[in-house]
Design a protein around this motif. Structure first.
Motif, PDB file in Angstrom:
ATOM      1  N   SER A 204       4.799 -48.971  29.311  1.00 30.64           N
ATOM      2  CA  SER A 204       3.799 -48.289  28.488  1.00 30.64           C
ATOM      3  C   SER A 204       2.497 -48.102  29.258  1.00 30.64           C
ATOM      4  O   SER A 204       1.861 -47.046  29.185  1.00 30.64           O
ATOM      5  N   ALA A 205       2.096 -49.102  30.021  1.00 29.70           N
ATOM      6  CA  ALA A 205       0.869 -49.005  30.802  1.00 29.70           C
ATOM      7  C   ALA A 205       0.963 -47.891  31.843  1.00 29.70           C
ATOM      8  O   ALA A 205       0.002 -47.150  32.070  1.00 29.70           O
ATOM      9  N   ARG A 206       2.141 -47.782  32.468  1.00 25.36           N
ATOM     10  CA  ARG A 206       2.321 -46.695  33.455  1.00 25.36           C
ATOM     11  C   ARG A 206       2.316 -45.330  32.777  1.00 25.36           C
ATOM     12  O   ARG A 206       1.771 -44.363  33.304  1.00 25.36           O
ATOM     13  N   ASP A 207       2.936 -45.259  31.599  1.00 22.71           N
ATOM     14  CA  ASP A 207       3.065 -43.967  30.911  1.00 22.71           C
ATOM     15  C   ASP A 207       1.749 -43.475  30.330  1.00 22.71           C
ATOM     16  O   ASP A 207       1.511 -42.264  30.267  1.00 22.71           O
ATOM     17  N   THR A 208       0.887 -44.371  29.874  1.00 27.48           N
ATOM     18  CA  THR A 208      -0.329 -43.954  29.172  1.00 27.48           C
ATOM     19  C   THR A 208      -1.533 -43.785  30.085  1.00 27.48           C
ATOM     20  O   THR A 208      -2.577 -43.289  29.651  1.00 27.48           O
ATOM     21  N   GLY A 209      -1.408 -44.242  31.320  1.00 29.41           N
ATOM     22  CA  GLY A 209      -2.478 -43.983  32.275  1.00 29.41           C
ATOM     23  C   GLY A 209      -3.740 -44.776  31.999  1.00 29.41           C
ATOM     24  O   GLY A 209      -3.691 -45.985  31.823  1.00 29.41           O
ATOM     25  N   SER A 210      -4.890 -44.082  31.914  1.00 27.17           N
ATOM     26  CA  SER A 210      -6.203 -44.743  31.866  1.00 27.17           C
ATOM     27  C   SER A 210      -6.902 -44.571  30.528  1.00 27.17           C
ATOM     28  O   SER A 210      -8.095 -44.273  30.464  1.00 27.17           O
ATOM     29  N   LEU A 211      -6.172 -44.764  29.447  1.00 31.75           N
ATOM     30  CA  LEU A 211      -6.780 -44.615  28.130  1.00 31.75           C
ATOM     31  C   LEU A 211      -7.894 -45.648  27.938  1.00 31.75           C
ATOM     32  O   LEU A 211      -7.764 -46.803  28.311  1.00 31.75           O
ATOM     33  N   MET A 212      -8.984 -45.215  27.320  1.00 31.89           N
ATOM     34  CA  MET A 212     -10.137 -46.080  27.086  1.00 31.89           C
ATOM     35  C   MET A 212      -9.864 -46.999  25.905  1.00 31.89           C
ATOM     36  O   MET A 212      -9.397 -46.552  24.847  1.00 31.89           O
ATOM     37  N   PRO A 213     -10.143 -48.303  26.029  1.00 30.27           N
ATOM     38  CA  PRO A 213     -10.039 -49.178  24.861  1.00 30.27           C
ATOM     39  C   PRO A 213     -11.030 -48.731  23.787  1.00 30.27           C
ATOM     40  O   PRO A 213     -12.020 -48.043  24.089  1.00 30.27           O
ATOM     41  N   PRO A 214     -10.816 -49.116  22.538  1.00 25.35           N
ATOM     42  CA  PRO A 214     -11.762 -48.722  21.491  1.00 25.35           C
ATOM     43  C   PRO A 214     -13.138 -49.339  21.768  1.00 25.35           C
ATOM     44  O   PRO A 214     -13.242 -50.448  22.284  1.00 25.35           O
TER      45      PRO A 214
ATOM     46  N   GLN B 137       1.505 -50.545  19.412  1.00 20.59           N
ATOM     47  CA  GLN B 137       2.863 -50.747  19.895  1.00 20.59           C
ATOM     48  C   GLN B 137       3.318 -52.174  19.591  1.00 20.59           C
ATOM     49  O   GLN B 137       2.509 -53.066  19.318  1.00 20.59           O
ATOM     50  N   SER B 138       4.628 -52.382  19.664  1.00 24.95           N
ATOM     51  CA  SER B 138       5.196 -53.721  19.494  1.00 24.95           C
ATOM     52  C   SER B 138       6.119 -54.005  20.682  1.00 24.95           C
ATOM     53  O   SER B 138       7.221 -53.467  20.767  1.00 24.95           O
TER      54      SER B 138
ATOM     55  N   ALA C 121       9.967 -62.683  26.151  1.00 23.36           N
ATOM     56  CA  ALA C 121       8.780 -62.485  26.989  1.00 23.36           C
ATOM     57  C   ALA C 121       9.094 -61.540  28.150  1.00 23.36           C
ATOM     58  O   ALA C 121       8.277 -60.688  28.517  1.00 23.36           O
ATOM     59  N   TYR C 122      10.284 -61.688  28.726  1.00 19.44           N
ATOM     60  CA  TYR C 122      10.699 -60.832  29.844  1.00 19.44           C
ATOM     61  C   TYR C 122      10.844 -59.382  29.374  1.00 19.44           C
ATOM     62  O   TYR C 122      10.383 -58.445  30.041  1.00 19.44           O
ATOM     63  N   VAL C 123      11.469 -59.205  28.215  1.00 22.21           N
ATOM     64  CA  VAL C 123      11.619 -57.856  27.655  1.00 22.21           C
ATOM     65  C   VAL C 123      10.250 -57.258  27.340  1.00 22.21           C
ATOM     66  O   VAL C 123       9.985 -56.079  27.606  1.00 22.21           O
ATOM     67  N   ALA C 124       9.355 -58.081  26.772  1.00 24.23           N
ATOM     68  CA  ALA C 124       8.011 -57.613  26.451  1.00 24.23           C
ATOM     69  C   ALA C 124       7.252 -57.201  27.713  1.00 24.23           C
ATOM     70  O   ALA C 124       6.519 -56.205  27.712  1.00 24.23           O
ATOM     71  N   MET C 125       7.428 -57.957  28.788  1.00 18.99           N
ATOM     72  CA  MET C 125       6.768 -57.607  30.050  1.00 18.99           C
ATOM     73  C   MET C 125       7.208 -56.225  30.525  1.00 18.99           C
ATOM     74  O   MET C 125       6.373 -55.370  30.859  1.00 18.99           O
ATOM     75  N   LYS C 126       8.531 -55.993  30.541  1.00 16.88           N
ATOM     76  CA  LYS C 126       9.030 -54.704  31.033  1.00 16.88           C
ATOM     77  C   LYS C 126       8.556 -53.553  30.143  1.00 16.88           C
ATOM     78  O   LYS C 126       8.158 -52.494  30.652  1.00 16.88           O
ATOM     79  N   ALA C 127       8.572 -53.761  28.842  1.00 16.92           N
ATOM     80  CA  ALA C 127       8.157 -52.705  27.922  1.00 16.92           C
ATOM     81  C   ALA C 127       6.661 -52.414  28.049  1.00 16.92           C
ATOM     82  O   ALA C 127       6.234 -51.252  28.061  1.00 16.92           O
ATOM     83  N   SER C 128       5.849 -53.462  28.152  1.00 13.23           N
ATOM     84  CA  SER C 128       4.397 -53.254  28.247  1.00 13.23           C
ATOM     85  C   SER C 128       4.013 -52.624  29.585  1.00 13.23           C
ATOM     86  O   SER C 128       3.118 -51.773  29.643  1.00 13.23           O
ATOM     87  N   PHE C 129       4.693 -53.019  30.661  1.00 15.02           N
ATOM     88  CA  PHE C 129       4.408 -52.418  31.966  1.00 15.02           C
ATOM     89  C   PHE C 129       4.757 -50.934  31.961  1.00 15.02           C
ATOM     90  O   PHE C 129       4.047 -50.110  32.527  1.00 15.02           O
TER      91      PHE C 129
END
Length: 438
Positions: free
Chosen positions: A354-364, A407-408, A344-352
């Motif tokens: 990715s969120a910073r890198d992808t910016g404001s992409l619109m959900p489908p 992503q995973s 869960a800790y690894v997933a948190m760091k990876a998802s955060f």
């Protein structure tokens, strides 16, 4: 050991007979210093300096009562240097200026100065910087003494000009030698049973000065028969553990506790927990660390770990000390014996990231709500499948932005409850692939 500002006669045979025992037993040569042979021996850093007759600036880092002041005095004598002691507790810039001026004057006459600074970590950054030019030009050779980690407390510039030598807490053998020397000096055996002597050594916690002060107290009292451990404990107060809540001892013990928990060693974890609590650490601080550990190192391998830690916090709030401390112990043991996963800790760091890198992409658009007609007209919510109305309660829809591949982040382990979670995720992945092929 006892008086930083004692005159140089402290190293001679005319030490007053009524001086404290620690002064009377002050070593007269580096070879007499106990417990620091890794430094003072022929292969040690100090031993090599003395053999070469050249002393570089050093910082002596070690616990109280391990001989830092004594070693500095003996070093000055061994390399024929003038010994100038100051304490950072009582000295300021004006005192330092006088010391440097005097060292310059003595230098003109060919006398080199060893400047010993006790508690050097108590000087602020600007004061520490004031040493630099005088150390660099050889006006003084600096020997600093500190109980705190120099990496945190001393300027990098000063550290680059001084070698850090680590003094060890005195072990039982070294402390026994001090007792033997005290008995030889006084001509009297210590009025203790062998078991009580061991207890006295243990109570010193590696501090030679503390031990000799306790020995001196025992000699000052008329004790008709040797004391056993219980009688000794009733007579002498036990030493309080060395522990600064905002300094290195604090961080060392919490690190040891965290890593013992991570390593699933409940006995070691209990030991470090007890070390912290008996030394006066705030129980709520320990509980915060246990809560963090439950989320970071156990996670969904055992979701009850976080529940246990939060329950322990509530129990401690309700009961207080000392009754509430058993709840802390229970949470500690639960965490130490639980299956471990940092997924869960690894997933948190990876998802955060990715969120910073992808910016404001619109959900489908299919998973966006459409509260207005305009939003419906432009496609918000179109094609959304309500999972509860689909076979297996699973639609297999896409939830990722169109500009981004799925992503995973979370990869559950095969430990504890996470093994069941892994099975569910694999099942949903298969269903999702099947739905997309239809």
């Amino acid at each position: 050991m006892a008086d930083l500002f004692a005159p140089d006669t402290a190293l001679t045979d005319i030490t007053p007979a009524d001086a404290p025992l620690a002064d009377l037993l002050r070593p007269r040569a580096l070879a007499d210093v106990v417990g620091q042979e890794h430094l003072t021996g022929t292969d040690g850093a100090i031993g090599r300096m003395v053999a070469a007759g050249r002393l570089s600036s050093i910082v002596l880092w070690g616990p109280p009562g391990t001989g830092k002041t004594t070693i500095a005095r003996l070093l000055a004598d061994a390399v024929d240097m003038r010994f100038e002691p100051i304490s950072a507790v009582f000295s300021g810039v004006a005192d330092l200026k006088k010391v440097f001026a005097a060292a310059k004057e003595h230098g003109r006459r060919g006398d080199k100065t060893l400047l010993f600074v006790d508690e050097i970590h108590r000087f602020n950054r600007a004061q520490q910087d004031s040493f630099l030019p005088f150390v660099e030009n050889g006006t003084v050779t600096l020997v600093g003494a500190t109980t705190e980690n120099p990496s945190f407390e001393l300027n990098a510039a000063l550290l680059s000009r001084a070698q850090v030598l680590i003094l060890r807490r005195l072990d039982a053998n070294a402390l026994d030698q001090l007792i033997d020397r005290a008995q030889a000096l006084t001509g009297r055996p210590l009025p203790l049973t062998p078991a009580a002597r061991e207890a006295l050594v243990a109570s010193a916690d590696g501090d030679g000065r503390f031990l000799l002060n306790q020995v001196e107290t025992l000699y000052a009292i008329d004790i008709p028969a040797p004391l056993d451990p219980a009688a000794l404990s009733a007579l002498l107060h036990r030493r309080v553990a060395v522990y600064d809540k905002d300094r290195e001892g604090h961080y060392n013990l919490i690190s040891a506790l965290h890593k013992s928990l991570r390593g699933s060693d409940p006995q070691a974890a209990l030991y470090y927990l007890a070390r912290m609590l008996t030394a006066g650490e705030q129980p709520l601080y320990v509980l915060r660390r246990l809560v963090r550990f439950a989320a970071e190192d156990i996670g969904l391998a055992d979701p009850q770990a976080l529940v246990q830690c939060l329950a322990a916090k509530d129990a401690y709030d309700f009961l207080g000390s000392p009754e509430g401390e058993v709840a802390i112990v229970q949470a500690c043991l639960y965490c130490a014996t639980a299956p471990k996963s940092n997924a869960a800790y690894v997933a948190m760091k990876a998802s955060f990231k990715s969120a910073r890198d992808t910016g404001s992409l619109m959900p489908p658009q299919n998973i966006l709500n459409a509260p207005t007609k305009l939003m419906k007209d432009v496609g918000y919510g179109k094609g959304y499948q309500y999972d509860h109305d689909v076979a297996d309660g699973f639609s297999g829809a896409n939830y990722w932005p169109e500009e981004m591949a799925p992503q995973s982040f979370y990869a559950p382990t095969d430990r504890g409850y996470e093994a069941r979670i892994a099975e569910r995720i694999a099942h949903w992945d298969r269903l999702r692939a099947d739905r997309r092929e239809e």
